[in-house]
Design an enzyme around this catalytic site. Sequence first.
Site, PDB file in Angstrom:
ATOM      1  N   THR A  54      -1.799  -7.787   0.199  1.00  0.00           N
ATOM      2  CA  THR A  54      -0.413  -7.345   0.378  1.00  0.00           C
ATOM      3  C   THR A  54       0.367  -8.440   1.093  1.00  0.00           C
ATOM      4  O   THR A  54      -0.197  -9.433   1.558  1.00  0.00           O
ATOM      5  CB  THR A  54      -0.340  -6.050   1.218  1.00  0.00           C
ATOM      6  OG1 THR A  54      -0.791  -6.339   2.559  1.00  0.00           O
ATOM      7  CG2 THR A  54      -1.195  -4.938   0.623  1.00  0.00           C
ATOM      8  N   TYR A  83      -2.844  -7.041  16.389  1.00  0.00           N
ATOM      9  CA  TYR A  83      -3.046  -6.139  15.251  1.00  0.00           C
ATOM     10  C   TYR A  83      -4.289  -5.268  15.410  1.00  0.00           C
ATOM     11  O   TYR A  83      -4.207  -4.042  15.300  1.00  0.00           O
ATOM     12  CB  TYR A  83      -3.088  -6.937  13.951  1.00  0.00           C
ATOM     13  CG  TYR A  83      -3.210  -6.070  12.713  1.00  0.00           C
ATOM     14  CD1 TYR A  83      -2.111  -5.379  12.222  1.00  0.00           C
ATOM     15  CD2 TYR A  83      -4.431  -5.935  12.046  1.00  0.00           C
ATOM     16  CE1 TYR A  83      -2.218  -4.572  11.092  1.00  0.00           C
ATOM     17  CE2 TYR A  83      -4.544  -5.144  10.917  1.00  0.00           C
ATOM     18  CZ  TYR A  83      -3.438  -4.460  10.450  1.00  0.00           C
ATOM     19  OH  TYR A  83      -3.540  -3.651   9.338  1.00  0.00           O
ATOM     20  N   ASP A 136      13.614   3.754   9.986  1.00  0.00           N
ATOM     21  CA  ASP A 136      13.089   2.649  10.779  1.00  0.00           C
ATOM     22  C   ASP A 136      12.242   3.290  11.869  1.00  0.00           C
ATOM     23  O   ASP A 136      12.778   3.942  12.771  1.00  0.00           O
ATOM     24  CB  ASP A 136      14.242   1.842  11.382  1.00  0.00           C
ATOM     25  CG  ASP A 136      13.773   0.682  12.255  1.00  0.00           C
ATOM     26  OD1 ASP A 136      12.570   0.622  12.582  1.00  0.00           O
ATOM     27  OD2 ASP A 136      14.610  -0.157  12.627  1.00  0.00           O
ATOM     28  N   ASN A 140       2.308   4.854   7.296  1.00  0.00           N
ATOM     29  CA  ASN A 140       1.837   3.614   6.690  1.00  0.00           C
ATOM     30  C   ASN A 140       2.525   2.365   7.242  1.00  0.00           C
ATOM     31  O   ASN A 140       1.935   1.285   7.205  1.00  0.00           O
ATOM     32  CB  ASN A 140       2.050   3.679   5.173  1.00  0.00           C
ATOM     33  CG  ASN A 140       1.824   2.351   4.498  1.00  0.00           C
ATOM     34  OD1 ASN A 140       0.703   1.880   4.360  1.00  0.00           O
ATOM     35  ND2 ASN A 140       2.921   1.704   4.074  1.00  0.00           N
ATOM     36  N   LYS A 166      -4.488  -1.082  15.930  1.00  0.00           N
ATOM     37  CA  LYS A 166      -5.205  -0.168  15.048  1.00  0.00           C
ATOM     38  C   LYS A 166      -6.286   0.605  15.810  1.00  0.00           C
ATOM     39  O   LYS A 166      -6.594   1.755  15.465  1.00  0.00           O
ATOM     40  CB  LYS A 166      -5.812  -0.924  13.869  1.00  0.00           C
ATOM     41  CG  LYS A 166      -4.758  -1.485  12.920  1.00  0.00           C
ATOM     42  CD  LYS A 166      -3.801  -0.403  12.409  1.00  0.00           C
ATOM     43  CE  LYS A 166      -2.807  -0.920  11.406  1.00  0.00           C
ATOM     44  NZ  LYS A 166      -1.886   0.117  10.886  1.00  0.00           N
ATOM     45  N   LEU A 224       0.809  -1.210   0.000  1.00  0.00           N
ATOM     46  CA  LEU A 224       0.000   0.000   0.000  1.00  0.00           C
ATOM     47  C   LEU A 224       0.849   1.269   0.000  1.00  0.00           C
ATOM     48  O   LEU A 224       0.498   2.254  -0.652  1.00  0.00           O
ATOM     49  CB  LEU A 224      -0.931   0.011   1.218  1.00  0.00           C
ATOM     50  CG  LEU A 224      -2.182  -0.856   1.113  1.00  0.00           C
ATOM     51  CD1 LEU A 224      -2.844  -0.999   2.479  1.00  0.00           C
ATOM     52  CD2 LEU A 224      -3.157  -0.263   0.114  1.00  0.00           C
TER      53      LEU A 224
END
Length: 235
Positions: free
Chosen positions: A193, A160, A53, A79, A164, A13
Amino acid sequence: MTTTLITGASKGLGHETARQLVAAGHTVYVGARDADRGQQAADRLGARFVQIDVTDDASVAAAVKQIEADGGLDVLVNNAGIEERTPDGGFVAAADVTADSVRTAFETNVFGLVRVTHAFLPLLQRSAAPVVVNVSSGLGLTRDLADPTAPASFYPGIAYPASKAAVNMITVQLAKAFPGIRINAADPGFTATDLNYHTGTQTVEQGAESIVRLARIGQDGPTGGFYDAAGPVAW
């Protein structure tokens, strides 16, 4: 000319977002940890490369110095992100989730986002039209994961979606704290992805749509919101 930094932009992405923004006339910095892959991506896209990084203070500080020396920054796209998986690509069972495994995801997805945003704030505040786009996920919506009828409820991972959800809260709070900067979160949707082993149902072109749209808003654009390709999403 609008100058944009995209972290994690050597593939997926981030790479597609960079491609579309270069086509739209932005001067784009492809941010990546791996110097070879990042430089190759920048060369392919007609962009600039900066090694960064997001988990390392010194690396982020060096990136700030490079971009400042080149003239400054208008748009930051946070991102870079990771998803916890087993070595064979499966989801980590809840019984196997540890503080360390959650910390690993948060180090990139949350702390890295905060680290980069904080470091680039002085440059963004010098811009006439500063913008921050935080790449989030519909998996960060607690209501959807808690609803057995929602498509996202199947997702069994812990670190995860938790990371988010944190990104969403950070977006809201930063937008309130810095009203002169347009700060929003983007949900790219279930995009194929490397992050999800290309199991996503969308192309990267489709997934990048919401990110690119938010990166191109002006000073009269929205702030403190969450958007997918169809428009605003309720937190």
